[in-house]
Design a protein around this motif. Structure first.
Motif, PDB file in Angstrom:
ATOM      1  N   TYR A   1      16.141 -17.523 -12.671  1.00 31.24           N
ATOM      2  CA  TYR A   1      15.202 -17.833 -13.581  1.00 31.24           C
ATOM      3  C   TYR A   1      14.842 -16.442 -14.197  1.00 31.24           C
ATOM      4  O   TYR A   1      14.100 -16.430 -15.432  1.00 31.24           O
ATOM      5  N   GLY A   2      15.252 -15.293 -13.599  1.00 32.47           N
ATOM      6  CA  GLY A   2      14.444 -13.912 -14.168  1.00 32.47           C
ATOM      7  C   GLY A   2      15.628 -13.139 -14.806  1.00 32.47           C
ATOM      8  O   GLY A   2      15.276 -11.798 -14.943  1.00 32.47           O
ATOM      9  N   THR A   3      16.706 -13.436 -15.026  1.00 29.38           N
ATOM     10  CA  THR A   3      17.830 -12.485 -15.687  1.00 29.38           C
ATOM     11  C   THR A   3      17.401 -11.855 -17.026  1.00 29.38           C
ATOM     12  O   THR A   3      17.755 -10.792 -17.145  1.00 29.38           O
ATOM     13  N   GLY A   4      16.518 -12.494 -17.465  1.00 33.93           N
ATOM     14  CA  GLY A   4      16.081 -11.926 -19.047  1.00 33.93           C
ATOM     15  C   GLY A   4      14.503 -11.082 -18.794  1.00 33.93           C
ATOM     16  O   GLY A   4      14.078 -10.476 -19.697  1.00 33.93           O
ATOM     17  N   SER A   5      14.220 -10.946 -17.489  1.00 36.40           N
ATOM     18  CA  SER A   5      12.729 -10.319 -17.339  1.00 36.40           C
ATOM     19  C   SER A   5      13.161  -9.027 -17.107  1.00 36.40           C
ATOM     20  O   SER A   5      14.240  -8.318 -16.674  1.00 36.40           O
ATOM     21  N   VAL A   6      12.021  -8.070 -16.879  1.00 36.29           N
ATOM     22  CA  VAL A   6      11.965  -6.810 -16.779  1.00 36.29           C
ATOM     23  C   VAL A   6      12.096  -6.408 -15.384  1.00 36.29           C
ATOM     24  O   VAL A   6      12.990  -5.302 -15.096  1.00 36.29           O
ATOM     25  N   LEU A   7      11.597  -7.252 -14.347  1.00 35.37           N
ATOM     26  CA  LEU A   7      11.584  -6.833 -13.159  1.00 35.37           C
ATOM     27  C   LEU A   7      11.857  -8.164 -12.341  1.00 35.37           C
ATOM     28  O   LEU A   7      11.452  -9.180 -12.553  1.00 35.37           O
ATOM     29  N   PRO A   8      12.849  -8.121 -11.123  1.00 36.82           N
ATOM     30  CA  PRO A   8      13.051  -9.270 -10.276  1.00 36.82           C
ATOM     31  C   PRO A   8      11.876  -9.298  -9.363  1.00 36.82           C
ATOM     32  O   PRO A   8      11.958  -8.503  -8.224  1.00 36.82           O
ATOM     33  N   TRP A   9      10.915 -10.211  -9.830  1.00 36.14           N
ATOM     34  CA  TRP A   9       9.781 -10.371  -8.987  1.00 36.14           C
ATOM     35  C   TRP A   9       9.707 -10.648  -7.726  1.00 36.14           C
ATOM     36  O   TRP A   9       9.258 -10.145  -6.725  1.00 36.14           O
ATOM     37  N   TYR A  10      10.663 -11.618  -7.280  1.00 34.55           N
ATOM     38  CA  TYR A  10      10.769 -12.173  -6.079  1.00 34.55           C
ATOM     39  C   TYR A  10      11.432 -11.181  -5.188  1.00 34.55           C
ATOM     40  O   TYR A  10      10.991 -10.774  -4.018  1.00 34.55           O
ATOM     41  N   THR A  11      12.585 -10.537  -5.542  1.00 31.70           N
ATOM     42  CA  THR A  11      13.017  -9.334  -4.749  1.00 31.70           C
ATOM     43  C   THR A  11      12.276  -8.316  -4.414  1.00 31.70           C
ATOM     44  O   THR A  11      12.104  -7.792  -3.344  1.00 31.70           O
ATOM     45  N   THR A  12      11.515  -7.833  -5.437  1.00 33.90           N
ATOM     46  CA  THR A  12      10.697  -6.564  -5.398  1.00 33.90           C
ATOM     47  C   THR A  12       9.445  -7.109  -4.334  1.00 33.90           C
ATOM     48  O   THR A  12       9.332  -6.405  -3.426  1.00 33.90           O
ATOM     49  N   ILE A  13       8.848  -8.320  -4.335  1.00 36.00           N
ATOM     50  CA  ILE A  13       7.894  -8.667  -3.536  1.00 36.00           C
ATOM     51  C   ILE A  13       8.485  -8.722  -2.043  1.00 36.00           C
ATOM     52  O   ILE A  13       7.840  -7.955  -1.237  1.00 36.00           O
ATOM     53  N   PHE A  14       9.492  -9.498  -1.837  1.00 34.62           N
ATOM     54  CA  PHE A  14       9.930  -9.584  -0.404  1.00 34.62           C
ATOM     55  C   PHE A  14      10.327  -8.238   0.053  1.00 34.62           C
ATOM     56  O   PHE A  14      10.109  -8.168   1.174  1.00 34.62           O
ATOM     57  N   THR A  15      10.977  -7.329  -0.811  1.00 34.53           N
ATOM     58  CA  THR A  15      11.543  -5.997  -0.179  1.00 34.53           C
ATOM     59  C   THR A  15      10.437  -5.370   0.204  1.00 34.53           C
ATOM     60  O   THR A  15      10.182  -4.738   1.283  1.00 34.53           O
ATOM     61  N   LEU A  16       9.330  -5.103  -0.504  1.00 33.93           N
ATOM     62  CA  LEU A  16       8.219  -4.353  -0.388  1.00 33.93           C
ATOM     63  C   LEU A  16       7.361  -4.689   0.751  1.00 33.93           C
ATOM     64  O   LEU A  16       7.034  -3.943   1.572  1.00 33.93           O
ATOM     65  N   THR A  17       7.288  -6.132   0.903  1.00 36.63           N
ATOM     66  CA  THR A  17       6.471  -6.525   2.085  1.00 36.63           C
ATOM     67  C   THR A  17       7.583  -6.412   3.198  1.00 36.63           C
ATOM     68  O   THR A  17       6.672  -6.332   4.356  1.00 36.63           O
ATOM     69  N   LEU A  18       8.689  -6.624   3.182  1.00 35.21           N
ATOM     70  CA  LEU A  18       9.441  -6.404   4.272  1.00 35.21           C
ATOM     71  C   LEU A  18       9.224  -5.054   5.142  1.00 35.21           C
ATOM     72  O   LEU A  18       9.265  -4.746   6.155  1.00 35.21           O
ATOM     73  N   LEU A  19       9.395  -3.949   4.181  1.00 35.45           N
ATOM     74  CA  LEU A  19       9.321  -2.404   4.493  1.00 35.45           C
ATOM     75  C   LEU A  19       7.782  -2.610   5.030  1.00 35.45           C
ATOM     76  O   LEU A  19       7.587  -1.677   6.106  1.00 35.45           O
ATOM     77  N   LEU A  20       6.788  -2.984   4.416  1.00 37.67           N
ATOM     78  CA  LEU A  20       5.508  -2.702   4.750  1.00 37.67           C
ATOM     79  C   LEU A  20       5.135  -3.256   6.285  1.00 37.67           C
ATOM     80  O   LEU A  20       4.470  -2.818   7.095  1.00 37.67           O
ATOM     81  N   ALA A  21       5.763  -4.618   6.536  1.00 33.51           N
ATOM     82  CA  ALA A  21       5.508  -5.110   7.759  1.00 33.51           C
ATOM     83  C   ALA A  21       6.529  -4.136   8.775  1.00 33.51           C
ATOM     84  O   ALA A  21       5.832  -4.259  10.050  1.00 33.51           O
ATOM     85  N   GLU A  22       7.590  -3.662   8.610  1.00 33.89           N
ATOM     86  CA  GLU A  22       8.187  -2.969   9.327  1.00 33.89           C
ATOM     87  C   GLU A  22       7.531  -1.501   9.764  1.00 33.89           C
ATOM     88  O   GLU A  22       7.235  -1.185  10.736  1.00 33.89           O
ATOM     89  N   TRP A  23       6.771  -1.199   8.829  1.00 34.44           N
ATOM     90  CA  TRP A  23       5.798   0.060   8.798  1.00 34.44           C
ATOM     91  C   TRP A  23       4.541  -0.514   9.604  1.00 34.44           C
ATOM     92  O   TRP A  23       4.206   0.449  10.497  1.00 34.44           O
ATOM     93  N   LEU A  24       3.809  -1.512   9.439  1.00 31.71           N
ATOM     94  CA  LEU A  24       2.643  -1.669   9.695  1.00 31.71           C
ATOM     95  C   LEU A  24       2.815  -2.595  11.458  1.00 31.71           C
ATOM     96  O   LEU A  24       1.835  -2.048  12.166  1.00 31.71           O
ATOM     97  N   ARG A  25       4.052  -2.889  11.659  1.00 36.07           N
ATOM     98  CA  ARG A  25       3.805  -3.493  12.958  1.00 36.07           C
ATOM     99  C   ARG A  25       3.615  -2.689  14.123  1.00 36.07           C
ATOM    100  O   ARG A  25       2.813  -3.174  15.327  1.00 36.07           O
ATOM    101  N   PRO A  26       4.167  -1.450  14.239  1.00 40.74           N
ATOM    102  CA  PRO A  26       3.761  -0.709  15.534  1.00 40.74           C
ATOM    103  C   PRO A  26       2.400  -0.263  15.424  1.00 40.74           C
ATOM    104  O   PRO A  26       1.742   0.068  16.602  1.00 40.74           O
ATOM    105  N   HIS A  27       1.745  -0.314  14.346  1.00 39.89           N
ATOM    106  CA  HIS A  27       0.158   0.045  14.302  1.00 39.89           C
ATOM    107  C   HIS A  27      -0.541  -1.036  14.610  1.00 39.89           C
ATOM    108  O   HIS A  27      -1.700  -0.810  15.087  1.00 39.89           O
ATOM    109  N   VAL A  28      -0.380  -2.245  14.261  1.00 37.37           N
ATOM    110  CA  VAL A  28      -1.218  -3.428  14.719  1.00 37.37           C
ATOM    111  C   VAL A  28      -0.877  -3.972  15.996  1.00 37.37           C
ATOM    112  O   VAL A  28      -1.896  -4.641  16.544  1.00 37.37           O
TER     113      VAL A  28
END
Lengths: 322, 82
Positions: B50-77
């Protein structure tokens, strides 16, 4: 021993986390490289993987088979059925069916152009509210004759976007209202050409200097392609302290209401100002002219005036051409 | 393992058929539950369609950032991980 085990366990966990983070970053970088460097390859692979899902979706939403028809928004169908039953009782059925068929026929004729140019009818299977992008997914693709760059119409003359990419059985349409998409428009009322910028969700924004009188209801056309009215200015944002004012344009038919579109059979080519002017003139004619039967229409060239008095009857016919 | 496969398929189907917010919610739940990097590839597939004409790959960006955030947050929570 306990200490050793505990140390090993912590180390293993850390190693696992590091591995996952590395994997995530590798996937993200790989994905970004594909997305920006070879988008067509990515589209081809993704379309291949998604094909079964899109096929099932198309079957579910568009098929006239019994099962999907039964499952499709059952409550809406029941409500519609009750309404139709009521109407059938009121209008004795046949007349209503005839009207519906006439309307659908007119819609299809309008979509397929009355000027003889060949167009391809396509159903919409995904819309902006289902996707985070301002695009439409159509159920017709390369094998049906859809070509990249072809204009996409609603109604007879209204262009809403162009075909961005195609697969064998689907096509992706970029809308003129995609955020950041610029197009030249003509606004009736102030009668000006200006640039419209897409805002997403079917909305266009036109910016003009403060001195120009821009009103809600002013009709807007995209003259680069056709003379069809895109929509009307629905809201004007004007602040006396700002050098410009903005008008927001919505299409005549909301994006969520689009069920069918027509796709041109050739790709769009560059358009000149003369073409745009011709389209504006055509739009002027189309907008303010109505086909009136000859026996009803009264013009100077063919009008007949009859006056009847108590003693004599006079008939005068004027044949002055304007 | 079976639950994981079914979940990733669910994310894929919602990303392909919409609505987009449901796909994002499913993706986030998958990340919180499994923390699997394959979700980034699923996002990439959806962006590819759906997004090859778009500026940013939204799904990939959201999932990557959330995954990294989850990895970072997990030991703290989590309290009982030390």
């Amino acid at each position: 021993m306990k200490k050793f085990s505990s140390t090993m366990k912590g180390s293993s966990r850390r190693s696992s986390v590091t591995k996952r983070v590395k994997l995530t970053i590798i996937f993200a970088v790989f994905g970004a490289a594909l997305f920006y460097l070879v988008p067509r390859l990515l589209f081809g692979v993704a379309a291949l993987v998604m094909l079964p899902i899109v096929a099932v979706q198309s079957w579910f939403y568009e098929s006239s088979a019994s099962l999907p028809q039964f499952l499709r928004d059952r409550s809406a169908l029941v409500a519609e059925m009750q309404q139709l039953e009521q109407q059938v009782l009121e209008h004795s059925g046949d007349q209503h069916s005839l009207t519906l068929l006439k309307e659908e026929n007119a819609e299809l004729r309008s979509l397929l152009a009355e000027d003889g140019s060949e167009r391809i009818l396509a159903g919409v299977i995904a819309r902006p509210n289902q996707l985070p992008y301002d695009v439409l997914m159509l159920d017709q693709g390369r094998v049906d004759g859809i070509v990249e760059g072809a204009p996409v119409y609603i109604g007879n003359q209204t262009v809403i976007g162009y075909v961005q990419s195609t697969t064998r059985h689907t096509a992706l349409v970029t809308l003129v209202t995609t955020p950041g998409f610029s197009s030249t428009v003509f606004v009736f009322g102030p009668d000006i050409y200006t640039t419209a910028v897409g805002m997403g969700g079917g909305q266009l924004r036109i910016g003009v200097p403060q001195g120009i009188e821009l009103n809600e209801g002013d009709l807007v056309i995209v003259p680069a392609v056709t003379s069809g009215v895109y929509g009307a200015v629905t809201h004007v944002e004007s602040s006396p302290t700002q050098p410009e004012q903005f008008g927001f344009v919505s299409p005549e038919l909301p994006l969520q209401g689009i069920r069918l579109v027509a796709v041109g059979n050739t790709a769009l080519t560059g358009s000149s100002f003369e073409t745009a002017q011709a389209n504006v003139t055509a739009a002027n004619t189309d907008l303010f002219s109505v086909p009136v039967p000859d026996d009803v229409l009264v013009t100077v060239g063919t009008s007949t005036a009859t006056s009847t008095g108590s003693t004599s009857t006079t008939t005068a016919t004027t044949t002055t051409d304007l | 393992m079976m639950l994981r496969i079914v979940s990733i398929l669910l994310v894929l189907v919602t990303a392909a058929t919409g609505p987009w917010w449901l796909a994002v919610i499913c993706g986030l739940l998958y990340i919180v539950w499994f923390r699997g990097a394959e979700i980034v590839l699923v996002g990439l597939l959806a962006d590819g369609v759906y997004g090859t004409g778009s500026v940013l790959p939204w799904y990939t960006t959201i999932f990557t950032l959330t995954l990294l955030l989850a990895e970072w947050l997990r030991p703290h929570v989590f309290i009982y991980n030390k």
